[in-house]
Design a protein around this motif. Sequence first.
Motif, short mmCIF file in Angstrom:
data_model
loop_
_atom_site.label_atom_id
_atom_site.label_comp_id
_atom_site.label_asym_id
_atom_site.label_seq_id
_atom_site.Cartn_x
_atom_site.Cartn_y
_atom_site.Cartn_z
N PRO A 225 -25.98 -74.51 28.14
CA PRO A 225 -26.99 -73.81 28.93
C PRO A 225 -26.69 -72.32 29.08
O PRO A 225 -25.53 -71.89 29.10
CB PRO A 225 -26.92 -74.51 30.29
CG PRO A 225 -26.33 -75.85 30.00
CD PRO A 225 -25.37 -75.62 28.88
N THR A 226 -27.76 -71.53 29.19
CA THR A 226 -27.62 -70.09 29.41
C THR A 226 -27.48 -69.81 30.90
O THR A 226 -28.08 -70.49 31.74
CB THR A 226 -28.82 -69.33 28.84
OG1 THR A 226 -30.03 -69.95 29.31
CG2 THR A 226 -28.80 -69.36 27.33
N ILE A 227 -26.68 -68.78 31.22
CA ILE A 227 -26.33 -68.52 32.61
C ILE A 227 -26.66 -67.09 33.01
O ILE A 227 -26.33 -66.12 32.31
CB ILE A 227 -24.81 -68.75 32.85
CG1 ILE A 227 -24.41 -70.17 32.41
CG2 ILE A 227 -24.47 -68.50 34.32
CD1 ILE A 227 -25.08 -71.28 33.18
N LYS A 252 -17.01 -69.39 30.43
CA LYS A 252 -16.57 -69.70 29.07
C LYS A 252 -15.84 -71.03 29.03
O LYS A 252 -16.09 -71.88 28.16
CB LYS A 252 -15.64 -68.59 28.56
CG LYS A 252 -15.08 -68.84 27.17
CD LYS A 252 -14.15 -67.72 26.75
CE LYS A 252 -13.53 -67.99 25.38
NZ LYS A 252 -12.59 -66.90 24.97
N ASP A 253 -14.95 -71.25 29.99
CA ASP A 253 -14.18 -72.49 30.04
C ASP A 253 -15.06 -73.69 30.34
O ASP A 253 -14.72 -74.83 29.97
CB ASP A 253 -13.06 -72.38 31.08
CG ASP A 253 -11.96 -71.42 30.65
OD1 ASP A 253 -11.87 -71.09 29.45
OD2 ASP A 253 -11.17 -70.98 31.52
N ALA A 254 -16.20 -73.46 30.99
CA ALA A 254 -17.15 -74.54 31.28
C ALA A 254 -18.09 -74.79 30.10
O ALA A 254 -19.02 -75.60 30.21
CB ALA A 254 -17.96 -74.22 32.53
N ASN A 255 -17.85 -74.10 28.98
CA ASN A 255 -18.65 -74.28 27.75
C ASN A 255 -20.11 -73.90 27.98
O ASN A 255 -21.03 -74.64 27.65
CB ASN A 255 -18.54 -75.72 27.25
CG ASN A 255 -18.98 -75.85 25.80
OD1 ASN A 255 -19.11 -74.87 25.08
ND2 ASN A 255 -19.22 -77.07 25.36
N LEU A 256 -20.29 -72.70 28.55
CA LEU A 256 -21.62 -72.20 28.84
C LEU A 256 -21.90 -70.90 28.09
O LEU A 256 -20.98 -70.23 27.63
CB LEU A 256 -21.76 -71.97 30.35
CG LEU A 256 -21.56 -73.21 31.22
CD1 LEU A 256 -21.45 -72.82 32.69
CD2 LEU A 256 -22.69 -74.21 31.01
N ASN A 257 -23.15 -70.56 28.00
CA ASN A 257 -23.56 -69.34 27.34
C ASN A 257 -23.92 -68.30 28.40
O ASN A 257 -25.07 -68.21 28.84
CB ASN A 257 -24.75 -69.60 26.42
CG ASN A 257 -25.25 -68.34 25.73
OD1 ASN A 257 -24.58 -67.31 25.73
ND2 ASN A 257 -26.44 -68.42 25.16
N TYR A 258 -22.91 -67.55 28.83
CA TYR A 258 -23.16 -66.48 29.79
C TYR A 258 -23.79 -65.32 29.02
O TYR A 258 -23.22 -64.83 28.05
CB TYR A 258 -21.85 -66.05 30.45
CG TYR A 258 -22.01 -64.89 31.40
CD1 TYR A 258 -23.03 -64.87 32.35
CD2 TYR A 258 -21.13 -63.81 31.36
CE1 TYR A 258 -23.18 -63.80 33.22
CE2 TYR A 258 -21.26 -62.74 32.22
CZ TYR A 258 -22.29 -62.74 33.15
OH TYR A 258 -22.43 -61.67 34.01
#
Length: 367
Positions: A225-227, A252-258
């Motif tokens: 998901p994008t954040i 990043k560690d949560a595997n997200l797209n910041y």
Amino acid sequence: MNASIKVFSLFILLFIVFSCKKESSKTTENTITSVEHAKGFDLVTEQNQTKIVITTPYPNSKETFSYTLGKNADIKTPINKVVVTSTTHIPVLELLGKEHTLVGFPHTKYISSEKTRALIDNGSVKEIGKEASLNTEILLDLHPDMVIGFSMGKTNKAFTTIEQAGIPVLINGDWLEETPLGRAEWIKVFGALYEENKKADSIFNTIKLNYQEAIKIAQKATTKPTILSGAIMSKDVWNLPAGESFVAQFLKDANLNYLWADTKGKGSLSLSFESVLDKGKEADFWIAPGYFTSKEQMLQSNQHYASFKAFKNDRIYSPALKKGKTGGVLYFELAPTRPDLVLKDIIKITHPELLPNYELTFFEKMP
């Protein structure tokens, strides 16, 4: 107030500013240090003499402070009575089982922990003013073995007065660490002061293992998901975490797209509303929207917040909502010591199927 409260107005940083340099323990013939992730301190043993070296006591410091520990040293250990000045120190004392040694604290209303609040209520912990203007008269009457403080700059009149009275002051720079585990590792400083090194090491190693296991869980996600983060704090400027910041590391560690992960800097970015709207309008989640505690409050500040997809889909989460009985924000107090729980919260919010039985510790959906 405390160091974390000082940055409340930039709350969007969530975990503000922080990064890891020391990758492993270092050993020479006479020197041993067990610091792995923190870069603001060293814990050194030289010829049976233990020393705490604070390398980053305050922002942009060029000073280094060194404290020898022992019976006839700068700080006589183990300490039995202590004054601390940040709520972030409270969970560390409790994890080590040393909360009963706390005798004074500035602005006690910001302490959320029920265990330490009970000590405040029964008079065991005295109010000593505010961290920026400590009541040194009350503090000195408490006769603590030492004071653990923090500083925004080189000079601090209160600390000078305390030291002139013969009470050592250790400047704690944990809030300046650049990674989640770096900040949590400061429990080793407290472990050394209480001569509970093994216990502190064990606690930190458990937190580190939990954090690393959470990263592995996040890698199992089938979506990314994008954040969006932050909000307008003042003068139409939107503050959000830079790509090398503490919060960006969590995302990043949560595997997200910041969406601002590729930007430089370890602090915050100051952007126009238009640029954030253009890039973040379709973001799946909005994590930590400034100091706001409700969507209605957000709209009262700026009606254009309603233009974001995360606002429309009710996917805004904030750690500003969980407070102690006197108003202290739980996140400010406990999160620096328990980055593993922060990371699990973010995973639970964005990848709920990966942690089906986990309950959020810090965050709540914005009402």
